[in-house]
Scaffold this active site. Structure first.
Site, PDB file in Angstrom:
ATOM      1  N   CYS A 107      59.331  27.117  67.469  1.00 55.15           N
ATOM      2  CA  CYS A 107      57.876  27.192  67.219  1.00 55.15           C
ATOM      3  C   CYS A 107      57.382  26.154  66.236  1.00 55.15           C
ATOM      4  O   CYS A 107      56.198  25.823  66.213  1.00 55.15           O
ATOM      5  CB  CYS A 107      57.496  28.552  66.641  1.00 55.15           C
ATOM      6  SG  CYS A 107      58.481  29.914  67.182  1.00 55.15           S
TER       7      CYS A 107
ATOM      8  N   HIS B 260      57.157  35.818  72.780  1.00 50.79           N
ATOM      9  CA  HIS B 260      57.085  34.656  73.667  1.00 50.79           C
ATOM     10  C   HIS B 260      58.354  34.577  74.515  1.00 50.79           C
ATOM     11  O   HIS B 260      59.419  35.040  74.096  1.00 50.79           O
ATOM     12  CB  HIS B 260      56.984  33.364  72.845  1.00 50.79           C
ATOM     13  CG  HIS B 260      55.637  33.120  72.236  1.00 50.79           C
ATOM     14  ND1 HIS B 260      55.458  32.879  70.893  1.00 50.79           N
ATOM     15  CD2 HIS B 260      54.404  33.057  72.793  1.00 50.79           C
ATOM     16  CE1 HIS B 260      54.162  32.680  70.643  1.00 50.79           C
ATOM     17  NE2 HIS B 260      53.513  32.795  71.776  1.00 50.79           N
TER      18      HIS B 260
HETATM   19  C1  CIR Z   1      52.063  34.251  66.188  1.00 50.11           C
HETATM   20  O1  CIR Z   1      52.151  35.460  66.329  1.00 50.11           O
HETATM   21  O2  CIR Z   1      51.375  33.538  66.925  1.00 50.11           O
HETATM   22  C2  CIR Z   1      52.825  33.600  65.053  1.00 50.11           C
HETATM   23  N1  CIR Z   1      52.875  34.513  63.947  1.00 50.11           N
HETATM   24  C3  CIR Z   1      54.228  33.239  65.479  1.00 50.11           C
HETATM   25  C4  CIR Z   1      54.257  32.201  66.563  1.00 50.11           C
HETATM   26  C5  CIR Z   1      55.624  31.876  66.962  1.00 50.11           C
HETATM   27  N2  CIR Z   1      55.619  30.867  67.944  1.00 50.11           N
HETATM   28  C6  CIR Z   1      56.484  30.784  68.942  1.00 50.11           C
HETATM   29  O3  CIR Z   1      57.284  31.679  69.165  1.00 50.11           O
HETATM   30  N3  CIR Z   1      56.370  29.738  69.745  1.00 50.11           N
END
Ligand code: CIR
Length: 267
Positions: free
Chosen positions: A258, A171
């Protein structure tokens, strides 16, 4: 959009979701072992407490077993003082998370709208600064989603700019954060992108790239445990820090931003 000092870090509320037992099935780019639910919850408790100590009222949502990554609540929504936007995460196993968080958004906001069209945006790709909102294209956020999002923000009076997230980065905010007051923390690759104009950039030391994801919450900056050079650089720049363990979230490519939606209710 007029410069709104503190827009990016003065918050009154947050929404979090406790990790589910199914978190062991969460998505990861590289397998470094499954996260352990109990250990994750213990780290999550410390995180929630840090948000509370920074002055936020935290709405704590219950675990959702059907969505292993649902504790990463930042991705299915984006919140502004005027209202909340229900997003459409750009990976199959997380698609239903927007609907799943809607009730919690409606409990806090009179205005909740869904991202128009059929494109995708993950909240992890949205960096709110005090005078512009940056939207990173990534494997999760596509052009259709980003353009629809920018259009909606324009209707609400916000300027937004679409940027390219560097190759191999999950991200946009995996590689940069705002510390507020015109200061950005970023990896070298992100800093060299030119996205941040003439803002001051603190470069994350080589080998500590994970720690580019921090959050400024009111008067403190939350920093992941285990990154002493980044911590020192943030402190030398004059910020007060709180260090938190994120070892379990990291196994799923998740970081501090997140794990919450942070927002200010209109004063
Ligand atoms: C994913 O791959 O969607 C989750 N394992 C991690 C999400 C992390 N979110 C973020 O960086 N905003």
């Amino acid at each position: 959009m007029a410069h709104r000092p503190g827009l990016s870090f003065r918050f009154t509320h947050a929404i979090t979701r406790s990790p589910s037992e199914s978190v062991a099935n969460g998505i990861r780019a590289v397998d470094s072992g499954d996260p352990d639910c109990a250990a994750f919850r213990a780290e999550h408790d410390l995180y929630v407490r840090a948000l509370q100590e920074a002055g936020l009222h935290v709405d704590m949502l219950p675990p959702l077993e059907e969505f292993p990554d649902s504790c990463f609540v930042e991705d299915p929504a984006f919140c502004l003082p005027e209202g909340a936007i229900q997003l459409r995460p750009g990976t199959a196993s997380r698609k239903g998370e927007g609907d799943a968080i809607r009730t919690a958004l409606e409990a806090r906001f009179d205005r909740v709208v869904e991202l128009p069209g059929s494109g995708h945006v993950d909240g992890g790709d949205v960096l709110m600064l005090d005078d512009v909102i940056l939207v990173g294209l990534s494997a999760r956020t596509d052009v259709a989603g980003a353009e629809a999002f920018v259009g909606l923000l324009a209707d609400w009076g916000y300027s937004a700019k679409v940027c390219e997230t560097p190759e191999g980065v999950l991200h946009f905010k995996t590689a940069c954060s705002t510390l507020g007051d015109g200061v950005i923390l970023a990896t070298r690759a992100m800093a060299d992108s030119g996205f941040f104009g003439d803002r001051t950039i603190i470069i994350v030391p080589e080998g500590e790239e994970y720690s580019a994801n921090v959050i400024r919450v009111n008067d403190v900056v939350l920093v992941p445990e285990g990154y002493p050079k980044t911590l020192a650089a943030i402190e030398v720049a004059g910020f007060t820090t709180v260090v938190l363990p994120t070892h379990e979230a990291r196994k799923l490519d998740g970081g501090l931003s997140c794990l919450s939606l942070r927002f200010a209710t209109p004063s």
